[in-house]
Design a protein around this motif. Structure first.
Motif, mmCIF file in Angstrom:
data_model
loop_
_atom_site.group_PDB
_atom_site.id
_atom_site.type_symbol
_atom_site.label_atom_id
_atom_site.label_comp_id
_atom_site.label_asym_id
_atom_site.label_seq_id
_atom_site.Cartn_x
_atom_site.Cartn_y
_atom_site.Cartn_z
ATOM 1 N N PRO A 195 26.026 38.705 50.939
ATOM 2 C CA PRO A 195 26.779 37.470 50.630
ATOM 3 C C PRO A 195 28.187 37.655 50.851
ATOM 4 C CG PRO A 195 26.088 38.337 48.551
ATOM 5 C CD PRO A 195 25.409 38.947 49.647
ATOM 6 N N ILE A 196 28.977 36.474 51.357
ATOM 7 C CA ILE A 196 30.372 36.518 51.208
ATOM 8 C C ILE A 196 30.720 36.255 49.593
ATOM 9 C CG2 ILE A 196 32.399 35.521 52.058
ATOM 10 C CD1 ILE A 196 30.906 34.566 54.680
ATOM 11 N N VAL A 197 31.537 37.122 49.225
ATOM 12 C CA VAL A 197 32.282 36.943 47.726
ATOM 13 C C VAL A 197 33.448 36.943 47.800
ATOM 14 C CG1 VAL A 197 32.201 38.252 45.497
ATOM 15 C CG2 VAL A 197 30.066 38.526 46.973
ATOM 16 N N VAL A 198 33.971 35.849 47.318
ATOM 17 C CA VAL A 198 35.228 35.697 47.160
ATOM 18 C C VAL A 198 35.527 35.489 45.650
ATOM 19 C CG1 VAL A 198 37.525 33.979 47.386
ATOM 20 C CG2 VAL A 198 35.519 34.088 48.960
ATOM 21 N N SER A 199 36.434 36.427 45.009
ATOM 22 C CA SER A 199 36.782 36.779 43.704
ATOM 23 C C SER A 199 38.080 36.437 43.493
ATOM 24 C CB SER A 199 36.785 38.422 43.177
ATOM 25 O OG SER A 199 35.327 39.019 43.722
ATOM 26 N N VAL A 200 38.378 35.860 42.143
ATOM 27 C CA VAL A 200 39.718 35.341 41.980
ATOM 28 C C VAL A 200 39.871 36.079 40.596
ATOM 29 C CG1 VAL A 200 41.108 33.522 41.212
ATOM 30 C CG2 VAL A 200 39.245 33.171 42.815
ATOM 31 N N ASP A 201 41.149 37.141 40.477
ATOM 32 C CA ASP A 201 41.274 37.654 39.079
ATOM 33 C C ASP A 201 42.284 36.789 38.384
ATOM 34 O OD1 ASP A 201 44.250 39.857 40.255
ATOM 35 O OD2 ASP A 201 43.954 37.671 40.021
ATOM 36 N N LYS A 202 42.661 37.401 37.015
ATOM 37 C CA LYS A 202 43.191 36.652 36.168
ATOM 38 C C LYS A 202 44.516 35.861 36.449
ATOM 39 C CE LYS A 202 45.171 40.383 33.689
ATOM 40 N NZ LYS A 202 45.449 41.137 32.471
ATOM 41 N N ASP A 203 45.181 36.598 37.594
ATOM 42 C CA ASP A 203 46.410 36.265 37.812
ATOM 43 C C ASP A 203 46.363 35.021 39.004
ATOM 44 O OD1 ASP A 203 47.490 39.546 37.542
ATOM 45 O OD2 ASP A 203 47.649 37.901 36.150
ATOM 46 N N GLY A 204 45.030 34.918 39.472
ATOM 47 C CA GLY A 204 44.901 33.912 40.792
ATOM 48 C C GLY A 204 44.908 34.466 42.048
ATOM 49 N N ALA A 205 44.996 35.934 42.007
ATOM 50 C CA ALA A 205 44.999 36.558 43.348
ATOM 51 C C ALA A 205 43.539 36.492 43.854
ATOM 52 C CB ALA A 205 45.361 37.984 43.203
ATOM 53 N N TYR A 206 43.591 36.426 45.333
ATOM 54 C CA TYR A 206 42.008 36.194 46.166
ATOM 55 C C TYR A 206 41.674 37.431 46.294
ATOM 56 C CZ TYR A 206 43.418 31.277 46.149
ATOM 57 O OH TYR A 206 43.620 29.911 45.713
ATOM 58 N N PHE A 207 40.319 37.939 46.383
ATOM 59 C CA PHE A 207 39.807 39.256 46.858
ATOM 60 C C PHE A 207 38.676 39.008 47.761
ATOM 61 C CE2 PHE A 207 42.432 42.111 44.899
ATOM 62 C CZ PHE A 207 42.883 41.535 43.590
ATOM 63 N N LEU A 208 38.326 39.414 48.876
ATOM 64 C CA LEU A 208 37.591 38.919 49.982
ATOM 65 C C LEU A 208 36.277 40.184 49.961
ATOM 66 C CD1 LEU A 208 36.030 36.910 51.686
ATOM 67 C CD2 LEU A 208 37.430 37.545 53.442
ATOM 68 N N THR A 209 34.938 39.874 49.896
ATOM 69 C CA THR A 209 34.183 41.004 49.995
ATOM 70 C C THR A 209 33.168 40.252 51.375
ATOM 71 O OG1 THR A 209 34.094 41.868 47.859
ATOM 72 C CG2 THR A 209 32.385 42.553 49.345
ATOM 73 N N LEU A 210 33.172 40.748 52.450
ATOM 74 C CA LEU A 210 32.331 40.276 53.724
ATOM 75 C C LEU A 210 31.121 40.963 53.710
ATOM 76 C CD1 LEU A 210 34.812 39.397 56.199
ATOM 77 C CD2 LEU A 210 33.588 37.607 54.939
ATOM 78 N N GLY A 211 30.080 40.757 53.361
ATOM 79 C CA GLY A 211 28.777 41.493 53.669
ATOM 80 C C GLY A 211 28.790 42.833 52.784
ATOM 81 N N ALA A 212 28.482 43.713 53.672
ATOM 82 C CA ALA A 212 28.680 45.128 53.057
ATOM 83 C C ALA A 212 29.936 45.759 53.188
ATOM 84 C CB ALA A 212 27.543 46.026 53.646
ATOM 85 N N SER A 213 31.111 45.087 53.575
ATOM 86 C CA SER A 213 32.230 45.740 53.773
ATOM 87 C C SER A 213 32.879 45.941 52.325
ATOM 88 C CB SER A 213 33.186 44.998 54.629
ATOM 89 O OG SER A 213 33.270 43.760 54.073
ATOM 90 N N GLU A 214 33.946 46.600 52.411
ATOM 91 C CA GLU A 214 34.876 46.791 51.108
ATOM 92 C C GLU A 214 35.858 45.332 50.829
ATOM 93 O OE1 GLU A 214 33.657 50.600 50.512
ATOM 94 O OE2 GLU A 214 35.222 49.655 49.174
ATOM 95 N N ARG A 215 35.676 45.516 49.392
ATOM 96 C CA ARG A 215 36.784 44.068 48.847
ATOM 97 C C ARG A 215 37.966 44.554 49.113
ATOM 98 N NH1 ARG A 215 37.018 43.100 42.380
ATOM 99 N NH2 ARG A 215 39.097 42.635 42.500
ATOM 100 N N GLU A 216 38.697 43.464 49.798
ATOM 101 C CA GLU A 216 40.124 43.688 50.145
ATOM 102 C C GLU A 216 41.022 42.419 49.723
ATOM 103 O OE1 GLU A 216 38.803 41.962 54.662
ATOM 104 O OE2 GLU A 216 41.003 42.924 54.158
ATOM 105 N N ALA A 217 42.155 42.603 49.344
ATOM 106 C CA ALA A 217 42.860 41.303 48.804
ATOM 107 C C ALA A 217 43.349 40.577 50.083
ATOM 108 C CB ALA A 217 44.286 41.850 48.077
ATOM 109 N N VAL A 218 43.404 38.985 49.990
ATOM 110 C CA VAL A 218 43.834 38.323 50.977
ATOM 111 C C VAL A 218 44.520 37.178 50.304
ATOM 112 C CG1 VAL A 218 41.605 38.999 52.576
ATOM 113 C CG2 VAL A 218 41.529 37.100 50.724
ATOM 114 N N ASP A 219 45.519 36.741 51.118
ATOM 115 C CA ASP A 219 45.934 35.219 50.941
ATOM 116 C C ASP A 219 44.930 34.153 51.383
ATOM 117 O OD1 ASP A 219 48.651 35.131 53.479
ATOM 118 O OD2 ASP A 219 46.348 35.237 53.673
ATOM 119 N N ALA A 220 45.452 32.884 51.217
ATOM 120 C CA ALA A 220 44.796 31.809 51.655
ATOM 121 C C ALA A 220 44.518 31.539 52.871
ATOM 122 C CB ALA A 220 45.359 30.525 50.910
ATOM 123 N N GLU A 221 45.449 31.903 53.842
ATOM 124 C CA GLU A 221 45.139 31.725 55.471
ATOM 125 C C GLU A 221 44.344 32.698 55.955
ATOM 126 O OE1 GLU A 221 49.826 30.307 56.346
ATOM 127 O OE2 GLU A 221 48.910 31.728 57.294
#
Length: 147
Positions: free
Chosen positions: A62-88
């Motif tokens: 799955p595509i997993v979008v994580s939101v931490d307690k400060d509201g920052a976004y993290f994206l995991t695309l399939g089997a790739s590593e989790r990375e911090a991203v902004d909205a765009e």
């Protein structure tokens, strides 16, 4: 007196139903429904977990979008590593990935301390990216004796 009777005899009563008021009411209702119908379909499609939820069985990562307690976004695309991203970046990467894999599940995992507005903002971003369905992730509740 006779002139009155003649005038009454000439006027015949009409046994017709006046439909003009009914047409007016129908036009008003039509306008109301035309205005309110688009507003009823503005929600974001999500699949909320049931109380006794089981794990999702899916062949695709799955595509997993994580939101931490400060509201920052993290994206995991399939089997790739989790990375911090902004909205765009989130919208562009998820959009490209969903175009290549339209049946891929999209999940949101939010910290329980994050406000509802941050999770809702992620849902809107995923809808803009073209994700057909979005699910919410959660941890299973501990057994009653282990709290």
């Amino acid at each position: 007196m006779q002139s009155r009777m003649r005038s009454r005899g000439r006027r015949k009563l009409k046994a017709e139903i006046n439909v003009v008021p009914y047409i007016d009411v129908m036009l008003v209702l039509l306008i109301i429904f035309m205005v309110t119908a688009p507003l009823m379909n503005l929600g974001v499609d999500i699949e909320l977990p049931k109380s006794n939820a089981t794990a999702i069985q899916n062949d695709k990562e799955p595509i997993v979008v994580s939101v931490d307690k400060d509201g920052a976004y993290f994206l995991t695309l399939g089997a790739s590593e989790r990375e911090a991203v902004d909205a765009e970046v989130l919208v562009s990467k998820v959009s490209a990935f969903v175009r290549q894999n339209p049946e891929v599940p999209v999940l949101i995992g939010g910290d329980e301390r994050v406000d509802y507005g941050s999770i809702y903002a992620v849902m809107v971003l995923l809808q803009q990216a073209g994700a057909p369905k979005v699910g919410l992730m959660s941890q299973p509740s501990p057994p009653p004796g282990k709290r």
